[in-house]
Design a protein around this motif. Structure first.
Motif, PDB file in Angstrom:
ATOM      1  N   THR A 223     -72.212  11.914 -15.124  1.00 47.96           N
ATOM      2  CA  THR A 223     -72.558  10.560 -14.764  1.00 47.96           C
ATOM      3  C   THR A 223     -71.505   9.605 -15.346  1.00 47.96           C
ATOM      4  O   THR A 223     -71.125   8.515 -14.457  1.00 47.96           O
ATOM      5  CB  THR A 223     -73.984  10.126 -15.384  1.00 47.96           C
ATOM      6  N   ILE A 224     -70.869   9.389 -16.356  1.00 46.49           N
ATOM      7  CA  ILE A 224     -70.172   8.438 -17.071  1.00 46.49           C
ATOM      8  C   ILE A 224     -68.770   8.531 -16.299  1.00 46.49           C
ATOM      9  O   ILE A 224     -68.384   7.446 -15.960  1.00 46.49           O
ATOM     10  CB  ILE A 224     -69.967   8.755 -18.457  1.00 46.49           C
ATOM     11  N   LEU A 225     -68.436   9.629 -16.028  1.00 45.50           N
ATOM     12  CA  LEU A 225     -67.062   9.808 -15.256  1.00 45.50           C
ATOM     13  C   LEU A 225     -67.200   9.464 -13.888  1.00 45.50           C
ATOM     14  O   LEU A 225     -66.403   8.414 -13.404  1.00 45.50           O
ATOM     15  CB  LEU A 225     -66.493  11.375 -15.204  1.00 45.50           C
ATOM     16  N   ALA A 226     -68.481   9.646 -13.184  1.00 45.11           N
ATOM     17  CA  ALA A 226     -68.610   9.199 -11.808  1.00 45.11           C
ATOM     18  C   ALA A 226     -68.682   7.558 -11.890  1.00 45.11           C
ATOM     19  O   ALA A 226     -68.189   7.090 -10.867  1.00 45.11           O
ATOM     20  CB  ALA A 226     -69.862   9.694 -11.298  1.00 45.11           C
ATOM     21  N   LEU A 227     -69.314   7.095 -12.813  1.00 41.99           N
ATOM     22  CA  LEU A 227     -69.477   5.578 -12.802  1.00 41.99           C
ATOM     23  C   LEU A 227     -68.207   4.892 -13.120  1.00 41.99           C
ATOM     24  O   LEU A 227     -67.700   3.933 -12.342  1.00 41.99           O
ATOM     25  CB  LEU A 227     -70.276   5.222 -13.921  1.00 41.99           C
ATOM     26  N   ARG A 229     -65.280   6.086 -12.289  1.00 41.56           N
ATOM     27  CA  ARG A 229     -64.230   6.372 -10.860  1.00 41.56           C
ATOM     28  C   ARG A 229     -64.687   5.312  -9.933  1.00 41.56           C
ATOM     29  O   ARG A 229     -63.946   4.515  -9.500  1.00 41.56           O
ATOM     30  CB  ARG A 229     -64.444   7.738 -10.496  1.00 41.56           C
ATOM     31  N   HIS A 230     -66.025   5.086  -9.874  1.00 32.73           N
ATOM     32  CA  HIS A 230     -66.710   4.347  -9.093  1.00 32.73           C
ATOM     33  C   HIS A 230     -66.302   2.624  -9.323  1.00 32.73           C
ATOM     34  O   HIS A 230     -65.545   1.976  -8.443  1.00 32.73           O
ATOM     35  CB  HIS A 230     -68.118   4.314  -9.091  1.00 32.73           C
ATOM     36  N   LEU A 231     -66.136   2.384 -10.337  1.00 34.11           N
ATOM     37  CA  LEU A 231     -65.659   1.084 -10.955  1.00 34.11           C
ATOM     38  C   LEU A 231     -63.924   0.901 -10.753  1.00 34.11           C
ATOM     39  O   LEU A 231     -63.707  -0.041 -10.192  1.00 34.11           O
ATOM     40  CB  LEU A 231     -66.095   0.883 -12.146  1.00 34.11           C
ATOM     41  N   GLU A 247     -65.281  -5.794 -17.337  1.00 36.10           N
ATOM     42  CA  GLU A 247     -66.357  -5.899 -18.576  1.00 36.10           C
ATOM     43  C   GLU A 247     -67.121  -4.658 -18.678  1.00 36.10           C
ATOM     44  O   GLU A 247     -67.452  -4.110 -19.539  1.00 36.10           O
ATOM     45  CB  GLU A 247     -67.006  -7.155 -18.517  1.00 36.10           C
ATOM     46  N   LEU A 248     -67.650  -4.294 -17.346  1.00 33.36           N
ATOM     47  CA  LEU A 248     -68.152  -2.787 -17.368  1.00 33.36           C
ATOM     48  C   LEU A 248     -67.432  -1.569 -17.560  1.00 33.36           C
ATOM     49  O   LEU A 248     -67.922  -0.731 -18.404  1.00 33.36           O
ATOM     50  CB  LEU A 248     -68.846  -2.697 -15.874  1.00 33.36           C
ATOM     51  N   GLN A 249     -66.223  -1.481 -17.193  1.00 34.85           N
ATOM     52  CA  GLN A 249     -65.206  -0.556 -17.629  1.00 34.85           C
ATOM     53  C   GLN A 249     -65.202  -0.446 -19.122  1.00 34.85           C
ATOM     54  O   GLN A 249     -65.029   0.566 -19.730  1.00 34.85           O
ATOM     55  CB  GLN A 249     -63.979  -0.766 -16.979  1.00 34.85           C
ATOM     56  N   THR A 250     -64.827  -1.781 -19.675  1.00 41.61           N
ATOM     57  CA  THR A 250     -64.554  -1.881 -21.241  1.00 41.61           C
ATOM     58  C   THR A 250     -65.844  -1.439 -21.939  1.00 41.61           C
ATOM     59  O   THR A 250     -65.829  -0.763 -23.018  1.00 41.61           O
ATOM     60  CB  THR A 250     -64.268  -3.204 -21.579  1.00 41.61           C
ATOM     61  N   SER A 251     -67.008  -1.826 -21.273  1.00 44.29           N
ATOM     62  CA  SER A 251     -68.239  -1.633 -22.143  1.00 44.29           C
ATOM     63  C   SER A 251     -68.755   0.083 -22.194  1.00 44.29           C
ATOM     64  O   SER A 251     -68.718   0.837 -22.907  1.00 44.29           O
ATOM     65  CB  SER A 251     -69.327  -1.912 -21.518  1.00 44.29           C
ATOM     66  N   ILE A 252     -68.278   0.524 -20.985  1.00 43.80           N
ATOM     67  CA  ILE A 252     -68.342   2.153 -20.760  1.00 43.80           C
ATOM     68  C   ILE A 252     -67.577   3.075 -21.535  1.00 43.80           C
ATOM     69  O   ILE A 252     -67.651   3.838 -22.558  1.00 43.80           O
ATOM     70  CB  ILE A 252     -68.302   2.684 -19.280  1.00 43.80           C
ATOM     71  N   ARG A 253     -66.109   2.589 -21.731  1.00 42.38           N
ATOM     72  CA  ARG A 253     -65.212   3.130 -22.603  1.00 42.38           C
ATOM     73  C   ARG A 253     -65.583   3.000 -24.147  1.00 42.38           C
ATOM     74  O   ARG A 253     -65.393   3.853 -24.881  1.00 42.38           O
ATOM     75  CB  ARG A 253     -63.529   2.802 -22.127  1.00 42.38           C
TER      76      ARG A 253
END
Length: 428
Positions: A223-227, A229-231, A247-253
């Protein structure tokens, strides 16, 4: 007029107050109701007979109460937005903003569009004129749900339904009902559509990981990898919400830094030394669970931005961990089965070598290795049944791996998960 109780102002007309009594006429059935000054019990009792209108009144009161809660906190989040800018819908706007702020960083440009979306939702539940016109245009069974400030995806579904409507027809309804403050410009309409496109996979992930009858720990890494990649892909075509995507990319990482470190996707860990670290979600069990789930196997590696040689190194390390785990479980089972035999040995037996237990034979290790290879070939060839059904149907075929799956997949998915928390799934 300012002293008229709210329930009377909402559901009654022709209000009259004299000495110790006050009267008013019901807007729906025209019955005249009287009560003592200072109380509205008779009005409430009568109004409850009109259940749908009474519910709308309650909804309006909740919004008014919410309007006064945490107002200062909201200003800290949105210092550039005046409270009076959207005075008629500020309560619901506050709800939608606070809901999104908990999980997302909403760009400055999209806030007016979100405020108008919340205004439309409020009107669809509180304004009789708007409801009648809305149902006349879009049908009697169409409505716009209200958002729940503790569930971000309720706001997402609300906006998704709004943009599913015809834009021009919605504009016409707002003009007809004299609610020009709720009219979307074409730019705002496009912003909401883009936001829905960005957050659609997040909503799917939220629904998927809330399952109670399926293992969720195996969903974390894919899920995390797919999200992510999507962003990455959407950032190249975004017109209005690039800041939100960043900001979403930074938050996920940041939140799943342990996973990115284990997969050598971080600048501070370009080379894989070992799987497992102290960062959030850094326990190797998340990666093992993904491989043990027949829905994924190693297929999630397609989302890794790594050279093929690096991917192969990662595969080998994960396979070794699974084999070590299977061997450990087999040894544990072997130790338990030998306890009775040990108890029956003669007391004269030497204690010097008592700690040298029998371990898994090389033949058993080769058998487990063969099982793992056949399992990975099986899950890559055809679409497999759901995780628990697959393992229940194949527990004899992949016996050693089945023991690993029972323990790993029983662990709940959370940032504090570790091997020490491993459990046991009920086969039923």
């Amino acid at each position: 007029m300012t002293n008229i109780p709210s329930i009377i102002k909402f559901g009654f007309s022709d209000y009259l107050k004299k000495e110790e009594k006050h009267w008013a006429k019901c807007k729906w059935c025209k019955v005249k109701i009287a009560d003592k000054s200072g109380t509205t019990s008779n009005f409430s009792r009568h109004f409850k007979k009109h259940s749908s209108e009474f519910q709308r009144y309650k909804n309006t009161m909740k919004l008014n109460v919410a309007d006064s809660i945490d107002d200062q906190k909201l200003k800290n989040f949105f210092p550039s937005v005046s409270k009076d800018t959207y005075a008629n819908n500020s309560a619901q706007a506050n709800k939608i903003h606070k809901s999104l702020v908990q999980d997302l960083i909403v760009g400055e440009r999209i806030r007016p569009a979100l405020s108008k979306a919340s205004r439309i939702s409020t009107l669809a539940h509180t304004s009789c004129t708007f409801i009648e016109e809305f149902e006349k245009v879009f049908g009697p069974n169409r409505s716009i749900p209200q958002s729940n400030q503790t569930r971000w995806n309720s706001t997402f579904h609300q906006i998704q339904i709004i943009i599913g409507l015809d834009h021009q027809k919605l504009v016409n309804i707002c003009e007809e009902c004299k609610h020009v403050e709720a009219i979307f410009t074409m730019r705002e309409w496009t912003q909401l559509k883009e936001m829905v496109d960005i957050l659609q996979p997040f909503a799917e992930a939220t629904d998927l990981t809330q399952g109670e009858l399926i293992p969720t720990i195996s969903l974390v890494v894919p899920t995390i990898l797919a999200l992510h990649r999507h962003l990455d892909q959407y950032s190249n075509k975004s017109k209005h919400l690039k800041v939100m995507i960043t900001e979403l990319q930074t938050s996920i990482r940041k939140r799943f830094h342990g996973i990115f470190t284990n997969l050598t996707l971080c600048n501070d860990s370009p080379t894989l030394i070992e799987i497992g670290n102290h960062f959030p979600f850094g326990d190797p069990i998340y990666i093992l669970a993904a491989v043990i789930d027949p829905s994924f196997g190693f297929q999630w590696m397609v989302d890794l931005n790594l050279a093929e040689s690096q991917k192969e190194t990662l595969r080998c390390k994960i396979k070794d961990m699974i084999l070590e785990d299977a061997e450990s479980l087999l040894d544990r089972h072997s130790d338990t089965s030998e306890e009775d035999e040990d108890c029956q040995q003669k007391k004269g037996c030497m204690k010097l070598f008592a700690n040298y237990k029998k371990r898994t034979s090389s033949g058993q290790f080769k058998k487990t290795t063969c099982q793992l290879s056949r399992y990975l070939e099986t899950v890559e060839q055809d679409e497999q049944p759901k995780c628990l059904k697959f393992w229940n149907d194949n527990k004899e075929k992949f016996g050693s791996l089945y023991k690993v799956a029972k323990e790993v997949l029983a662990v709940p998915a959370s940032g504090g998960t570790s091997f020490q928390q491993r459990g046991h799934y009920d086969e039923t």
